[in-house]
Design an enzyme around this catalytic site. Structure first.
Site, PDB file in Angstrom:
ATOM      1  N   ASP A   1      24.207  14.337 -27.411  1.00 28.22           N
ATOM      2  CA  ASP A   1      24.670  13.525 -26.284  1.00 28.22           C
ATOM      3  C   ASP A   1      24.034  14.091 -25.022  1.00 28.22           C
ATOM      4  O   ASP A   1      23.222  15.024 -25.092  1.00 28.22           O
ATOM      5  CB  ASP A   1      26.208  13.541 -26.201  1.00 28.22           C
ATOM      6  CG  ASP A   1      26.776  12.214 -25.688  1.00 28.22           C
ATOM      7  OD1 ASP A   1      26.304  11.753 -24.625  1.00 28.22           O
ATOM      8  OD2 ASP A   1      27.666  11.648 -26.331  1.00 28.22           O
TER       9      ASP A   1
ATOM     10  N   GLY B   1      20.153  15.379 -24.716  1.00 26.17           N
ATOM     11  CA  GLY B   1      18.951  14.612 -24.453  1.00 26.17           C
ATOM     12  C   GLY B   1      19.265  13.160 -24.178  1.00 26.17           C
ATOM     13  O   GLY B   1      20.429  12.785 -23.950  1.00 26.17           O
TER      14      GLY B   1
ATOM     15  N   PHE C   1      18.821   9.367 -25.761  1.00 28.40           N
ATOM     16  CA  PHE C   1      18.468   8.675 -27.003  1.00 28.40           C
ATOM     17  C   PHE C   1      17.437   7.573 -26.802  1.00 28.40           C
ATOM     18  O   PHE C   1      16.915   7.018 -27.772  1.00 28.40           O
ATOM     19  CB  PHE C   1      19.691   8.168 -27.764  1.00 28.40           C
ATOM     20  CG  PHE C   1      20.661   7.286 -27.006  1.00 28.40           C
ATOM     21  CD1 PHE C   1      20.274   6.455 -25.969  1.00 28.40           C
ATOM     22  CD2 PHE C   1      22.007   7.285 -27.377  1.00 28.40           C
ATOM     23  CE1 PHE C   1      21.171   5.641 -25.303  1.00 28.40           C
ATOM     24  CE2 PHE C   1      22.920   6.470 -26.710  1.00 28.40           C
ATOM     25  CZ  PHE C   1      22.502   5.644 -25.678  1.00 28.40           C
TER      26      PHE C   1
ATOM     27  N   HIS D   1      26.636  -1.519 -29.398  1.00 33.12           N
ATOM     28  CA  HIS D   1      27.252  -2.658 -28.711  1.00 33.12           C
ATOM     29  C   HIS D   1      27.206  -2.525 -27.188  1.00 33.12           C
ATOM     30  O   HIS D   1      27.452  -3.501 -26.479  1.00 33.12           O
ATOM     31  CB  HIS D   1      28.684  -2.879 -29.197  1.00 33.12           C
ATOM     32  CG  HIS D   1      29.698  -1.954 -28.601  1.00 33.12           C
ATOM     33  ND1 HIS D   1      31.006  -2.327 -28.406  1.00 33.12           N
ATOM     34  CD2 HIS D   1      29.616  -0.664 -28.178  1.00 33.12           C
ATOM     35  CE1 HIS D   1      31.683  -1.324 -27.881  1.00 33.12           C
ATOM     36  NE2 HIS D   1      30.869  -0.311 -27.740  1.00 33.12           N
TER      37      HIS D   1
END
Length: 334
Positions: free
Chosen positions: A197, A223, A225, A243
């Site tokens: 995360d 980091g 994503f 989502h």
């Protein structure tokens, strides 16, 4: 003549009922009624409320079924009413307070503007949701409480519903403070976890997992994503991640997972899977929230998940139903 029995009227009067429930939740009336019946004057004093106004709200709430009059002007909680308390099984208090929060009301009340512009009216006024929370700690606290309560049954369900046999390393992408990863590791003592995360979230996750005695079975990586995710996992878990993003942004995330997922590493998405037809589903209601509060986030149908995963280089292999309308989607690299 107005049809007072149809779904449109139900939605209109439902707003009044919701407002009364939200007022009860904000004033913490249920906690004061938990020990037994109280008359309106006593309850108003305990809640620091205006007695005549509270009496009108309680009259409305009796029709909803969360309180019951035991004598004129004296009320007790029903079984349903106890869900408006904190710390009880099935508590809905934080959910009500979150849904009544000013920014949320603005987002839903301006949905027509969002649909007209194709861009969230909420974001146009306040900026992205997580920035909004950074500037409003109380709203952030309500949101986090609501998400924790909502996630609890899903954590247990994921840990038990999916066969993790043979999985040595589980990578939890955007894993937050690690509650879901912890639930899986608790049930599978031979497994190691990687929590990925942003940096300040990872530090909280390290504290949380260490407090549960799982720190030595986890690696922690920070980091973005949209740039990359840790390599070397047997399973990549993305819980309520995709989502939040448009198809274009989701493909960037999934493409990075595909690069990291060596060999036959599997991907698990914890998401809503909407029916492709007109069947009612809670995810369709939640999709209105995504439309109102995000730029491009959405709940997706099975065909939309299948297409998105296919474009990212995966094949959707199965869908496992979970509580609260959620599903666990398994995909394999092609």
């Amino acid at each position: 003549m107005i049809d007072s029995t149809g779904p449109v009227w139900d939605a209109i009067v439902g707003l009044s009922r919701f407002a009364a429930l939200a007022a009860m939740a904000e004033l913490n009336c249920a906690e004061h009624l938990a020990s037994g019946p109280m008359d309106v004057a006593q309850l108003a004093k305990a809640c620091d409320a205006h007695e005549p106004s509270l009496a009108r709200v309680l009259r409305e709430l009796e029709t909803v079924g969360v309180v019951r009059a035991v004598a004129p002007g004296t009320y007790e909680l029903t079984e349903e009413g106890h869900t408006l308390r904190d710390g009880v099984p099935g508590s809905m208090r934080s959910a009500l307070r979150m849904a009544a929060e000013n920014g949320y009301w603005y987002a839903m009340g301006n949905l027509a503007q969002t649909v007209r512009d194709g861009r969230s009216a909420f974001i146009a006024r306040f900026g992205p949701l997580y920035g909004y929370f950074q500037e409003r700690p109380e709203a952030a606290r309500l949101f986090n409480e609501y998400m924790a309560i909502r996630a609890a049954p899903l954590e247990a369900a994921v840990a038990t519903a999916y066969d993790f046999t043979g999985v040595k390393t589980l990578v939890d992408v955007a894993g937050g403070t690690g509650h879901l990863l912890a639930a899986v590791l608790d049930r599978h003592p031979g497994m190691r976890g990687v929590l990925f995360d942003i940096a300040h979230v990872v530090e909280k996750a390290r504290e949380s997992l260490s407090a549960r005695g799982l720190g030595d079975r986890c690696e922690f990586a920070s980091g973005d994503f949209f740039e990359s995710v840790p390599a070397g996992g047997d399973v990549y878990l993305l819980a309520s991640v995709i989502h939040n993003w448009s198809d274009e942004a989701s493909l960037r995330i999934l493409a990075n997972v595909r690069k990291a997922a060596a060999g036959r590493a599997r991907v698990l998405l914890l998401e809503m899977v909407l029916p492709d037809d007109a069947t009612p589903h809670i995810g369709k209601d939640l999709d209105m929230r995504m439309l109102a509060l995000t730029d491009g986030g959405m709940e997706r149908t099975l065909s939309e998940h299948t297409r998105l995963l296919g474009e990212a280089g995966f094949t959707l292999s199965r869908v496992l139903p979970l509580p609260a309308g959620a599903s666990l989607i398994e995909a394999l690299p092609r």
